[in-house]
Design a protein around this motif. Structure first.
Motif, mmCIF file in Angstrom:
data_model
loop_
_atom_site.group_PDB
_atom_site.id
_atom_site.type_symbol
_atom_site.label_atom_id
_atom_site.label_comp_id
_atom_site.label_asym_id
_atom_site.label_seq_id
_atom_site.Cartn_x
_atom_site.Cartn_y
_atom_site.Cartn_z
ATOM 1 N N ARG A 216 0.857 -1.189 0.000
ATOM 2 C CA ARG A 216 0.000 0.000 0.000
ATOM 3 C C ARG A 216 0.894 1.240 0.000
ATOM 4 O O ARG A 216 2.035 1.203 0.475
ATOM 5 N N ILE A 217 0.343 2.323 -0.522
ATOM 6 C CA ILE A 217 1.086 3.580 -0.620
ATOM 7 C C ILE A 217 0.245 4.687 -0.001
ATOM 8 O O ILE A 217 -0.942 4.834 -0.318
ATOM 9 N N ALA A 218 0.861 5.457 0.900
ATOM 10 C CA ALA A 218 0.195 6.599 1.518
ATOM 11 C C ALA A 218 0.975 7.857 1.154
ATOM 12 O O ALA A 218 2.212 7.870 1.229
ATOM 13 N N ILE A 219 0.265 8.890 0.749
ATOM 14 C CA ILE A 219 0.898 10.154 0.374
ATOM 15 C C ILE A 219 0.618 11.183 1.455
ATOM 16 O O ILE A 219 -0.534 11.499 1.747
ATOM 17 N N LEU A 220 1.691 11.690 2.056
ATOM 18 C CA LEU A 220 1.609 12.700 3.110
ATOM 19 C C LEU A 220 1.861 14.069 2.490
ATOM 20 O O LEU A 220 2.922 14.308 1.906
ATOM 21 N N HIS A 221 0.882 14.958 2.628
ATOM 22 C CA HIS A 221 0.991 16.287 2.006
ATOM 23 C C HIS A 221 0.422 17.336 2.953
ATOM 24 O O HIS A 221 -0.714 17.192 3.436
ATOM 25 N N GLN A 222 1.254 18.325 3.231
ATOM 26 C CA GLN A 222 0.850 19.411 4.121
ATOM 27 C C GLN A 222 0.306 18.884 5.446
ATOM 28 O O GLN A 222 -0.689 19.372 5.976
ATOM 29 N N GLY A 223 0.984 17.877 5.960
ATOM 30 C CA GLY A 223 0.667 17.386 7.291
ATOM 31 C C GLY A 223 -0.474 16.408 7.384
ATOM 32 O O GLY A 223 -0.863 16.011 8.488
ATOM 33 N N ARG A 224 -1.019 15.964 6.249
ATOM 34 C CA ARG A 224 -2.137 15.010 6.260
ATOM 35 C C ARG A 224 -1.913 13.909 5.232
ATOM 36 O O ARG A 224 -1.272 14.133 4.203
ATOM 37 N N ILE A 225 -2.469 12.738 5.509
ATOM 38 C CA ILE A 225 -2.498 11.660 4.522
ATOM 39 C C ILE A 225 -3.646 11.967 3.572
ATOM 40 O O ILE A 225 -4.810 11.903 3.947
ATOM 41 N N ILE A 226 -3.324 12.286 2.328
ATOM 42 C CA ILE A 226 -4.369 12.667 1.381
ATOM 43 C C ILE A 226 -4.784 11.491 0.496
ATOM 44 O O ILE A 226 -5.870 11.506 -0.080
ATOM 45 N N VAL A 227 -3.925 10.472 0.390
ATOM 46 C CA VAL A 227 -4.248 9.286 -0.403
ATOM 47 C C VAL A 227 -3.645 8.078 0.294
ATOM 48 O O VAL A 227 -2.516 8.129 0.787
ATOM 49 N N ASP A 228 -4.403 6.977 0.339
ATOM 50 C CA ASP A 228 -3.912 5.744 0.956
ATOM 51 C C ASP A 228 -4.567 4.570 0.250
ATOM 52 O O ASP A 228 -5.795 4.415 0.287
ATOM 53 N N GLY A 229 -3.770 3.759 -0.440
ATOM 54 C CA GLY A 229 -4.341 2.616 -1.144
ATOM 55 C C GLY A 229 -3.269 1.824 -1.860
ATOM 56 O O GLY A 229 -2.073 2.128 -1.786
ATOM 57 N N THR A 230 -3.697 0.778 -2.547
ATOM 58 C CA THR A 230 -2.768 -0.006 -3.353
ATOM 59 C C THR A 230 -2.401 0.786 -4.606
ATOM 60 O O THR A 230 -3.042 1.791 -4.941
ATOM 61 N N LEU A 231 -1.374 0.323 -5.306
ATOM 62 C CA LEU A 231 -0.963 1.005 -6.532
ATOM 63 C C LEU A 231 -2.100 1.005 -7.548
ATOM 64 O O LEU A 231 -2.341 2.016 -8.215
ATOM 65 N N SER A 232 -2.811 -0.104 -7.653
ATOM 66 C CA SER A 232 -3.931 -0.178 -8.596
ATOM 67 C C SER A 232 -5.025 0.812 -8.226
ATOM 68 O O SER A 232 -5.604 1.475 -9.097
ATOM 69 N N GLU A 233 -5.309 0.926 -6.930
ATOM 70 C CA GLU A 233 -6.337 1.873 -6.482
ATOM 71 C C GLU A 233 -5.917 3.308 -6.756
ATOM 72 O O GLU A 233 -6.751 4.142 -7.146
#
Length: 286
Positions: A216-233
């Motif tokens: 799974r990949i989570a993207i942290l931007h400006q202090g928040r997780i804005i996206v969290d999911g598998t690569l396909s998602e």
């Protein structure tokens, strides 16, 4: 390349996610670094935490590893609250920072033995020899770490983090500054960790690294997780791809690995041919 590693599965008596973060906040005076981070990491999985410089990746890892205290929210690692059960959390984790924490004066084996003794483990020598074998460092084990390449140091650093079989490992940008071959070697080591049941939270700025390693990949931007999911998602967030004929060109990494591999092969053949010529010369002289 790395040898096949038979990493024993970690004990998973504690149920629930390996890492559970809810509403985590952290500020440095007027600077709000984390603004309510929510994150869950399943046991035995690899989660990549992506974000630009200053996004708060390292701050989050430091909180989860009890090196910093959060201003708000809760975080649990291996079932233990990082604020109220810090000692239990520290026994459950290992942290590998952005730079290899190895003693260059000691040999690779001595580094491993030292950590095993600090953890009060039995037979530290046997533990060191096993890890050297699993990370393809046996031949280099008696050499001082100062003579190691960057990839070898990083592999030794990760091997040191495995002493005691911690169920959760934090890897903070583990391949920073490594060449392509060394990076691939570290990737193989990380994959073997997850295959053995270890939970890995990986912070990185290399998108290709996240694609190669993460469940799974989570993207942290400006202090928040804005996206969290598998690569396909994550790919589904973009418009559907158009089917077009494109002549694929090799990437620079493809070229590098191909050239290095060819050069190594030619060297081996050259040495073999030279050996044959030497033998023939000796025979003629006789």
């Amino acid at each position: 390349m790395l040898a096949v590693m038979s990493i024993p599965p970690t004990t998973q008596a504690i149920q629930g996610p390996a890492i559970h973060v809810q509403g985590l906040g952290k500020s440095y005076q007027e600077l709000r670094v984390l603004r309510g981070v929510d994150l869950q990491v399943a046991r035995g999985s690899i989660v990549a935490l992506l974000g630009s410089n200053g996004a708060g990746k390292t701050t989050l890892v430091k909180i989860l590893s009890t090196l910093l205290k959060a201003d708000a929210g809760t975080a649990r690692v291996n079932g233990f609250d990082v604020a109220t059960r810090a000692a239990d959390v520290r026994e459950s984790i290992s942290l590998t920072g952005q730079f290899a924490a190895v003693d260059e004066i000691l040999t690779g084996r001595e580094n491993l033995v030292l950590v095993a003794r600090l953890r009060h483990l039995r037979e530290p020598g046997a533990i060191a020899d096993d890890l050297l074998r699993r990370f393809a460092l046996t031949e280099a084990g008696t050499r001082r770490v100062a003579t190691y390449s960057g990839g070898m140091r990083r592999r030794l650093d990760i091997a040191m983090s495995l002493i005691g079989n911690p169920p959760v490992i934090f890897l903070d940008e583990p391949t920073t500054g490594l060449d392509p071959e060394a990076r691939i070697e570290v990737w193989q080591a990380v994959k073997k960790l997850a295959a053995g049941g270890t939970t890995v939270l990986l912070t990185t700025q290399y998108l290709g690294e996240a694609e190669q390693l993460a469940d799974r990949i989570a993207i942290l931007h400006q202090g928040r997780i804005i996206v969290d999911g598998t690569l396909s998602e994550l790919k589904q967030l973009l418009p559907p791809a158009k089917v077009e004929y494109v002549k694929k060109q090799p990437s620079l990494e493809d070229v590098f690995l191909a050239v290095v591999g060819s050069a190594g092969s030619e060297t081996e053949h050259g040495d073999a041919d030279k050996g044959d010529q030497d033998r023939k010369t000796t025979s003629n002289e006789r």
